[in-house]
Design an enzyme around this catalytic site. Structure first.
Site, PDB file in Angstrom:
ATOM      1  N   ASP A   1     -16.828  60.237  59.400  1.00  0.00           N
ATOM      2  CA  ASP A   1     -17.742  61.125  58.664  1.00  0.00           C
ATOM      3  C   ASP A   1     -19.078  61.292  59.376  1.00  0.00           C
ATOM      4  O   ASP A   1     -19.375  60.610  60.351  1.00  0.00           O
ATOM      5  CB  ASP A   1     -17.947  60.598  57.230  1.00  0.00           C
TER       6      ASP A   1
ATOM      7  N   ASN B   1     -19.066  51.926  45.163  1.00  0.00           N
ATOM      8  CA  ASN B   1     -18.357  52.675  44.118  1.00  0.00           C
ATOM      9  C   ASN B   1     -16.913  52.965  44.518  1.00  0.00           C
ATOM     10  O   ASN B   1     -16.255  53.797  43.910  1.00  0.00           O
ATOM     11  CB  ASN B   1     -19.097  53.982  43.788  1.00  0.00           C
TER      12      ASN B   1
ATOM     13  N   HIS C   1     -15.892  54.182  47.439  1.00  0.00           N
ATOM     14  CA  HIS C   1     -15.639  55.303  48.350  1.00  0.00           C
ATOM     15  C   HIS C   1     -15.105  54.815  49.695  1.00  0.00           C
ATOM     16  O   HIS C   1     -15.396  53.703  50.131  1.00  0.00           O
ATOM     17  CB  HIS C   1     -16.861  56.224  48.491  1.00  0.00           C
TER      18      HIS C   1
ATOM     19  N   GLU D   1     -16.082  60.326  47.600  1.00  0.00           N
ATOM     20  CA  GLU D   1     -16.680  59.717  46.416  1.00  0.00           C
ATOM     21  C   GLU D   1     -15.682  59.704  45.255  1.00  0.00           C
ATOM     22  O   GLU D   1     -14.664  60.419  45.295  1.00  0.00           O
ATOM     23  CB  GLU D   1     -17.918  60.526  46.008  1.00  0.00           C
TER      24      GLU D   1
HETATM   25  C1  GLP Z   1     -20.982  54.493  54.183  1.00  0.00           C
HETATM   26  C2  GLP Z   1     -19.806  55.125  54.964  1.00  0.00           C
HETATM   27  C3  GLP Z   1     -18.530  54.435  54.677  1.00  0.00           C
HETATM   28  C4  GLP Z   1     -18.794  52.940  54.585  1.00  0.00           C
HETATM   29  C5  GLP Z   1     -19.590  52.646  53.353  1.00  0.00           C
HETATM   30  C6  GLP Z   1     -20.023  51.199  53.212  1.00  0.00           C
HETATM   31  O1  GLP Z   1     -21.765  55.365  53.549  1.00  0.00           O
HETATM   32  N1  GLP Z   1     -19.656  56.524  54.832  1.00  0.00           N
HETATM   33  O2  GLP Z   1     -17.577  54.748  55.671  1.00  0.00           O
HETATM   34  O3  GLP Z   1     -17.582  52.226  54.499  1.00  0.00           O
HETATM   35  O4  GLP Z   1     -20.655  53.542  53.195  1.00  0.00           O
HETATM   36  O5  GLP Z   1     -21.037  50.885  54.117  1.00  0.00           O
HETATM   37  P1  GLP Z   1     -21.621  49.430  54.316  1.00  0.00           P
HETATM   38  O6  GLP Z   1     -20.673  48.708  55.214  1.00  0.00           O
HETATM   39  O7  GLP Z   1     -22.962  49.650  54.938  1.00  0.00           O
HETATM   40  O8  GLP Z   1     -21.719  48.812  52.978  1.00  0.00           O
END
Ligand code: GLP
Length: 251
Positions: free
Chosen positions: A67, A134, A136, A141
């Site tokens: 992404d 949440n 995702h 989302e």
């Molecule tokens: C981000 C990314 C995800 C990631 C998630 C958790 O926003 N788009 O791919 O897995 O949130 O991130 P973190 O590892 O910083 O908790």
């Protein structure tokens, strides 16, 4: 599904890196799906160390990232392009790396291009995922259909708040992003999910043990035939102890 619970976030990241590098060394992996966020940073450090130590070679591998924020170009330090450059691409050589262009003039066309490029590369052999608080995955989302494709999405307030610390003071987290879809992610031949920290424990429980529902995007992974989950004890703290005891044996 296979589950491994490690004592610390560091050891979970290390185990994830070892799993990825073992798969690259021992199977015919040519296309790797990559994630961003705080969780994979230590995975990438470990992979970079293995490449530097000549234990691993990525020069035949193509990568696809999950992404990117809409409106951020590759030079923006808060973009996922810049993240990947900082944490992995400046340390190792891939045959080719693909990312969604968050600054593309036609976001829908950019998403269609990405889907075509994944197919042209032969599909993703191994996809690395983190998980949002949440539930995702990528930037899919809650509410995202489990067969959705790569597309522009609106980020939830909670996701934007969780990611605010990745942005300098005064710069708001973009409201939109481009993300590989859940349907696209599920087409990866193998998936490895890394979850660390107590803030992920409810999301991980819902993902692995809850009903398969669009309320928890990661619950779609229950349908995947080759899913390996690495968690630290904090992220695993709400899992059913009976299931956690059988770690490594789930199928
Ligand atoms: C981000 C990314 C995800 C990631 C998630 C958790 O926003 N788009 O791919 O897995 O949130 O991130 P973190 O590892 O910083 O908790």
């Amino acid at each position: 599904m296979k589950l491994r619970i490690l004592p610390t976030a560091q050891s979970a990241a290390r185990a994830t890196a070892d799993h990825i590098s073992d798969k690259i060394r021992t199977s015919s992996i040519r296309v790797l799906g990559l994630a961003t966020g705080r969780s994979p940073i230590a995975v990438y450090r470990s992979i970079a160390d293995q490449v530097a130590g000549q234990e691993l070679d990525l020069r035949a591998i193509e990568s696809f990232n999950l992404d990117e924020y809409v409106g951020l170009n590759a030079a923006d330090p808060s973009s996922f392009h810049a993240y990947m450059q900082r944490h992995l691409f400046s340390h190792v050589s891939f045959r080719r790396s693909h990312l969604l262009d968050g600054d593309a003039p036609d976001p829908l066309a950019e998403c269609r291009r990405y889907e075509r490029d994944i197919i042209a590369a032969g599909g993703i052999d191994l996809q690395l995922l983190g998980i949002g608080r949440n539930g995702h995955i990528g930037f899919n989302e809650p509410g995202s259909a489990h067969d959705c494709r790569t597309r522009p999405v609106t980020l939830s307030d909670s996701t934007r708040a969780a990611n605010q610390s990745d942005f300098p003071a005064g710069q708001a987290v973009p409201e939109q992003a481009l993300t590989m879809g859940i349907g696209t992610i599920l087409e990866a031949r193998a998936i490895v999910l890394l979850a660390t920290g107590a803030a992920k424990s409810a999301a991980l429980r819902d993902a692995l043990e809850g009903p398969v529902t669009t309320d928890c995007p990661a619950s779609a992974l229950q349908a995947h035939p080759d899913l390996t989950v690495f968690a630290d004890v904090d992220a695993a703290s709400q899992l059913d102890p009976a299931l956690a005891d059988r770690q490594g044996q789930w199928d």
